[in-house]
Scaffold this motif. Structure first.
Motif, short mmCIF file in Angstrom:
data_model
loop_
_atom_site.label_atom_id
_atom_site.label_comp_id
_atom_site.label_asym_id
_atom_site.label_seq_id
_atom_site.Cartn_x
_atom_site.Cartn_y
_atom_site.Cartn_z
N GLY A 1 -24.31 22.71 8.94
CA GLY A 1 -23.12 22.95 9.74
C GLY A 1 -22.29 24.10 9.23
N LEU A 2 -22.96 25.10 8.61
CA LEU A 2 -22.26 26.24 8.02
C LEU A 2 -22.83 27.54 8.56
CD1 LEU A 2 -22.30 24.95 4.33
CD2 LEU A 2 -20.32 24.94 5.87
N ALA A 3 -22.09 28.61 8.39
CA ALA A 3 -22.57 29.92 8.80
C ALA A 3 -23.64 30.40 7.83
CB ALA A 3 -21.41 30.91 8.82
N LYS A 4 -24.59 31.21 8.34
CA LYS A 4 -25.67 31.71 7.49
C LYS A 4 -25.12 32.49 6.31
CE LYS A 4 -29.95 34.41 7.71
NZ LYS A 4 -30.86 35.20 8.59
N GLY A 5 -24.03 33.24 6.53
CA GLY A 5 -23.45 34.00 5.43
C GLY A 5 -22.98 33.12 4.29
N THR A 6 -22.57 31.90 4.61
CA THR A 6 -22.14 30.97 3.56
C THR A 6 -23.30 30.61 2.65
OG1 THR A 6 -20.48 30.06 5.06
CG2 THR A 6 -21.04 28.74 3.13
N PHE B 1 -26.28 31.21 -2.61
CA PHE B 1 -27.65 31.44 -3.09
C PHE B 1 -28.13 32.79 -2.55
CE2 PHE B 1 -27.01 26.87 -2.56
CZ PHE B 1 -27.23 26.44 -3.86
N ALA B 2 -28.38 33.72 -3.45
CA ALA B 2 -28.73 35.08 -3.04
C ALA B 2 -30.08 35.16 -2.33
CB ALA B 2 -28.73 36.01 -4.25
N ASP C 1 -33.67 31.24 -5.12
CA ASP C 1 -32.52 30.68 -5.84
C ASP C 1 -32.21 29.27 -5.32
OD1 ASP C 1 -32.19 32.93 -7.39
OD2 ASP C 1 -30.73 33.84 -6.05
N LEU C 2 -32.30 29.10 -4.02
CA LEU C 2 -32.04 27.78 -3.43
C LEU C 2 -33.13 26.79 -3.83
CD1 LEU C 2 -30.37 25.98 -1.63
CD2 LEU C 2 -31.43 27.04 0.37
N LEU C 3 -34.39 27.24 -3.80
CA LEU C 3 -35.49 26.38 -4.24
C LEU C 3 -35.34 25.98 -5.70
CD1 LEU C 3 -38.54 28.10 -2.50
CD2 LEU C 3 -37.83 25.72 -2.18
N ALA C 4 -34.88 26.91 -6.52
CA ALA C 4 -34.67 26.59 -7.94
C ALA C 4 -33.63 25.49 -8.09
CB ALA C 4 -34.24 27.85 -8.69
#
Length: 213
Positions: free
Chosen positions: A46-51, A56-57, A61-64
C-alpha cells in the motif's frame, strides 16, 4: 506514569513503512519467488514504488533483509532449543521448523548464488546460525541421540537438501517434505550405522565478495 502513546512523525512513518515493506516482500517472495517486481511489492504494502527504493536500493537489498529475518528466526530457535533437556527431541524440532520454513518460501532456492547472500550482514547471520546449530548438534551427540560423526554443518545442509528433494512436488503435495525429513532423521540416529564414507564439510562461512563484485 510513562507515556505509552505510539510515536508519530517522520521517524515513526519510516519504521512503519519498512515493516509494511518487509511483510509484503516476504509474502510476495514466498508465493512467487524472486521474480516478483518491486512495483507489486509496493502495491501489496500500500505504498508508492519510490518508498520501496528509499528503504532498499535494489531487490537484492530487499532479499537480504528477508533472508536475515529467516536466518535470525532459525538462530533464535536453535539457541532456545539448545537449552532443552532432551537434545535429540530439540534437534528434531529444529529441523522440522527449519524445513517447514523453507518449504513455505518459494524464493529460498532462487536466492542461492544471488548478490544478496554476499552482503556482510547475511554472511555474519549464516555464521551465527552455524554456531548455534553446532551447539545443538553437539548436545545431541553427547546424549547419544545422533550418530557421532554428524556435524552441525551436516544438519544445516540437510535442511536445504530435504526441502529441495520435495520441492518439485510441493505444489500438489505441500507436506511431502515430512516424508524426507523422517528418512533423514532415521539416518542421523546412532543405531549401529556404518561409518560415513566421506569427511564432514567445512563450516558454512561465505567468502567476502571480491573487489570487482
Amino acid at each position: 506514569m510513562a507515556d505509552t502513546t505510539p510515536a508519530s512523525g517522520p521517524r515513526a512513518d519510516m519504521v512503519r513503512n519498512r515493516r509494511l515493506l518487509l511483510t509484503a516482500a516476504a509474502e510476495a517472495f514466498a508465493e512467487c519467488g524472486v521474480d516478483v517486481s518491486m512495483s507489486e511489492i509496493a502495491q501489496r504494502a500500500g505504498l508508492a514504488k519510490g518508498t520501496v527504493f528509499r528503504h532498499f536500493a535494489s531487490k537484492d537489498d530487499l532479499l537480504a533483509a528477508i533472508m536475515l529475518q529467516l536466518l535470525d528466526r532459525l538462530t533464535d530457535l536453535a539457541a532456545h532449543l539448545s537449552r532443552a533437556e532432551d537434545a535429540g527431541a530439540a534437534l528434531r524440532e529444529f529441523m522440522t521448523a527449519g524445513v517447514e520454513a523453507l518449504a513455505a518460501d518459494q524464493a529460498f532456492c532462487d536466492v542461492i548464488g544471488r548478490p544478496s547472500l554476499q552482503q556482510a550482514e547475511v554472511r555474519d547471520a549464516i555464521g551465527r546460525l552455524g554456531d548455534v546449530v553446532d551447539d545443538l548438534t553437539a548436545r545431541a551427540k553427547e546424549q547419544g541421540a545422533v550418530r557421532p560423526d554428524v556435524t552441525g554443518t551436516d544438519i544445516t545442509l540437510l535442511l536445504g537438501g530435504i526441502h529441495q528433494t520435495a520441492a518439485p512436488l510441493l505444489d500438489t503435495d505441500p507436506q511431502l517434505w515430512r516424508r524426507y525429513l523422517e528418512l533423514a532423521l532415521d539416518g542421523l540416529r546412532d543405531s549401529g550405522a556404518r561409518a560415513l564414507p566421506h569427511p564432514p564439510p567445512a563450516r558454512l562461512r561465505l567468502p567476502a565478495p571480491s573487489p570487482q563484485d
